[in-house]
Write a protein that holds these residues in place. Structure first.
Motif, PDB file in Angstrom:
ATOM      1  N   ASP A 207      20.436  57.599  13.897  1.00 42.29           N
ATOM      2  CA  ASP A 207      20.792  56.220  13.566  1.00 42.29           C
ATOM      3  C   ASP A 207      21.254  55.431  14.784  1.00 42.29           C
ATOM      4  O   ASP A 207      21.609  54.258  14.667  1.00 42.29           O
ATOM      5  N   ASN A 208      21.270  56.059  15.955  1.00 42.79           N
ATOM      6  CA  ASN A 208      21.679  55.361  17.171  1.00 42.79           C
ATOM      7  C   ASN A 208      20.534  54.500  17.698  1.00 42.79           C
ATOM      8  O   ASN A 208      19.444  55.014  17.948  1.00 42.79           O
ATOM      9  N   PRO A 209      20.768  53.211  17.894  1.00 43.11           N
ATOM     10  CA  PRO A 209      19.700  52.336  18.398  1.00 43.11           C
ATOM     11  C   PRO A 209      19.308  52.689  19.834  1.00 43.11           C
ATOM     12  O   PRO A 209      20.116  53.215  20.603  1.00 43.11           O
ATOM     13  N   ASP A 213      10.766  51.030  22.065  1.00 48.50           N
ATOM     14  CA  ASP A 213      10.102  50.659  20.818  1.00 48.50           C
ATOM     15  C   ASP A 213       9.624  51.905  20.078  1.00 48.50           C
ATOM     16  O   ASP A 213       8.429  52.120  19.895  1.00 48.50           O
ATOM     17  N   GLY A 217      15.473  56.168  16.919  1.00 48.29           N
ATOM     18  CA  GLY A 217      16.056  56.101  18.258  1.00 48.29           C
ATOM     19  C   GLY A 217      16.692  57.374  18.774  1.00 48.29           C
ATOM     20  O   GLY A 217      16.024  58.336  19.138  1.00 48.29           O
ATOM     21  N   GLY A 314      13.989  53.153  10.202  1.00 50.69           N
ATOM     22  CA  GLY A 314      15.286  52.940  10.822  1.00 50.69           C
ATOM     23  C   GLY A 314      16.291  52.394   9.838  1.00 50.69           C
ATOM     24  O   GLY A 314      15.939  51.885   8.772  1.00 50.69           O
ATOM     25  N   ARG A 316      20.186  51.320  11.085  1.00 50.49           N
ATOM     26  CA  ARG A 316      20.920  50.309  11.864  1.00 50.49           C
ATOM     27  C   ARG A 316      19.961  49.407  12.648  1.00 50.49           C
ATOM     28  O   ARG A 316      20.194  48.213  12.784  1.00 50.49           O
ATOM     29  N   GLN A 317      18.913  49.993  13.186  1.00 51.74           N
ATOM     30  CA  GLN A 317      17.904  49.231  13.930  1.00 51.74           C
ATOM     31  C   GLN A 317      16.532  49.648  13.434  1.00 51.74           C
ATOM     32  O   GLN A 317      16.201  50.830  13.442  1.00 51.74           O
ATOM     33  N   LYS A 318      15.742  48.663  13.009  1.00 47.49           N
ATOM     34  CA  LYS A 318      14.453  48.976  12.410  1.00 47.49           C
ATOM     35  C   LYS A 318      13.296  48.741  13.381  1.00 47.49           C
ATOM     36  O   LYS A 318      13.368  47.886  14.262  1.00 47.49           O
TER      37      LYS A 318
END
Length: 391
Positions: A207-209, A213, A217, A314, A316-318
């Motif tokens: 879940d870490n951004p 791309d 992550g 994703g 937190r960041q998709k």
């Protein structure tokens, strides 16, 4: 002495390039990018590949000095190219294509001056489009990659040990891949993509951004490469997503599978099965003539119907894609995005990766590399898709 000449396979690929050149109205292209040099010649060297709209292509080699052949012209600098063309009675190009997205500004300026072309156009997209549809030989190379990658994946459970870190685990998996013949290097397209031999994502690290791309992550082991394994000890109740790359012959295969340490949540198990449902749906619908954007839309539709849209591609960041082309580079065209204007063609090779990130538990989902056929997608990374146990 090493001998290099254009092969019949090269002729097929150069034919694809020339079809794109005709559409762009280019008199010639001068190729300097490593991936495109390998694509057109099947070899790596420092130099250039010159492809005129008509006539014999030429290979201009600076290094290594012992590379020769009927199609090879040994030079010390690019300023010698025009003289070599004139000696062969070849007209200098009026409109020249250079890979302006892939070479430096100073190199582009030097080549422009050396060639004396009336007009220089960017042929980077032209080359990417030529490479989208693979030849039979390319597809076979990717299939062989998939077989060898699967052979390494089969051995993964035996290298796992309790209380090891994700980095230690990744090192063992990298060793398995290298012993199977992996070259240990992965070409990627564009300046915004960097990667080592792939990602091992355990638990909450998924879940870490990341600035890159990627679909999922990870914090990484160092701020200089913030993606993937971050050094955490692998604990029960979490998943381990293994998204390692296969490059055994100059071509890539991309395959993701998931293992678990002990029992994981029912939500994670459900999300993994939904990923497989998405793959089955896309496998059936992805035929020549189908717009790429529809594949993305179908994946989101299935994730939403399952009540898992919040975690899809994703948390937190998709990531706003569900796959990408695969070939000499890991991330080729087409990209499976909702805004894509591309349409599937027979013998494109794409990786499809519907993934979910479940907070604290980790990432789940499957990624396969496929060949586009008249009847749908043919999987080139055949390996069991179920979540497997490490304990």
């Amino acid at each position: 002495m090493s001998v290099l000449n254009f092969s019949s396979e090269s002729a097929l690929r150069i034919g694809k390039v020339r079809a794109q050149m005709a559409e762009a109205q280019l008199d010639a292209v001068l190729i300097a990018d490593n991936a495109n040099i390998y694509y057109t010649t099947g070899a790596m060297f420092r130099g250039y590949v010159y492809i005129p709209a008509d006539g014999q292509p030429l290979i201009f080699v600076i290094r290594p000095i012992d590379l020769t052949g009927d199609d090879v012209v040994n030079i010390r600098k690019p300023e010698q190219i025009t003289a070599a063309l004139s000696e062969r009675g070849m007209a200098l190009p009026g409109v020249l294509g250079l890979e302006l997205d892939d070479i430096s500004y100073s190199d582009a300026e030097r080549l422009r001056k050396a060639m004396g072309a009336d007009c220089v156009c960017n042929c980077s997209a032209l080359m990417k489009r030529a490479r989208m549809v693979k030849t039979d030989a390319e597809i076979e190379a990717i299939r062989q990659d998939g077989l060898r990658q699967a052979a390494a994946y089969r051995q993964i459970p035996r290298v796992y040990q309790e209380e090891m870190t994700d980095i230690e685990f990744q090192i063992e998996i990298e060793r398995l891949l290298r012993l199977e013949g992996c070259l240990g290097y992965y070409r990627t397209s564009g300046p915004l993509m960097e990667i080592n031999m792939g990602s091992v994502l355990n638990g909450g690290n998924a879940d870490n951004p990341t600035p890159y791309d990627f679909a999922v992550g990870g914090g990484g082991a160092d701020t200089s490469l913030p993606v993937g394994a971050d050094g955490r000890t692998m604990r029960p109740g979490t998943t381990v997503m293994i998204d390692m790359c296969g490059n055994f012959n100059g071509y890539q295969s991309d395959m993701t599978r998931v293992w678990r340490i002990g029992k994981i949540s029912e939500q994670a198990v459900k999300a993994h099965e939904v990923s497989r449902d998405i793959l089955r749906a896309i496998e059936n619908m992805a035929c020549p003539g189908v717009p790429v954007a529809l594949l993305y839309d179908k994946a989101v539709e299935i994730a939403r119907a399952a009540g898992l849209e919040e975690f899809f591609m994703g948390h937190r960041q998709k990531a706003m894609f569900i796959g990408h082309g695969v070939g000499i580079q890991l991330n080729e065209w087409p990209v499976l995005t909702p805004r894509s204007k591309d349409v599937l063609e027979k013998n494109m090779v794409i990786a499809v990766e519907p993934k979910f990130v479940i907070p604290e538990v980790g990432a789940v989902g499957v990624e396969n590399t496929y060949q586009v056929t008249e009847g749908g997608l043919r999987c080139l990374t055949v390996f069991p898709e179920e979540i497997a146990d490490l304990l």
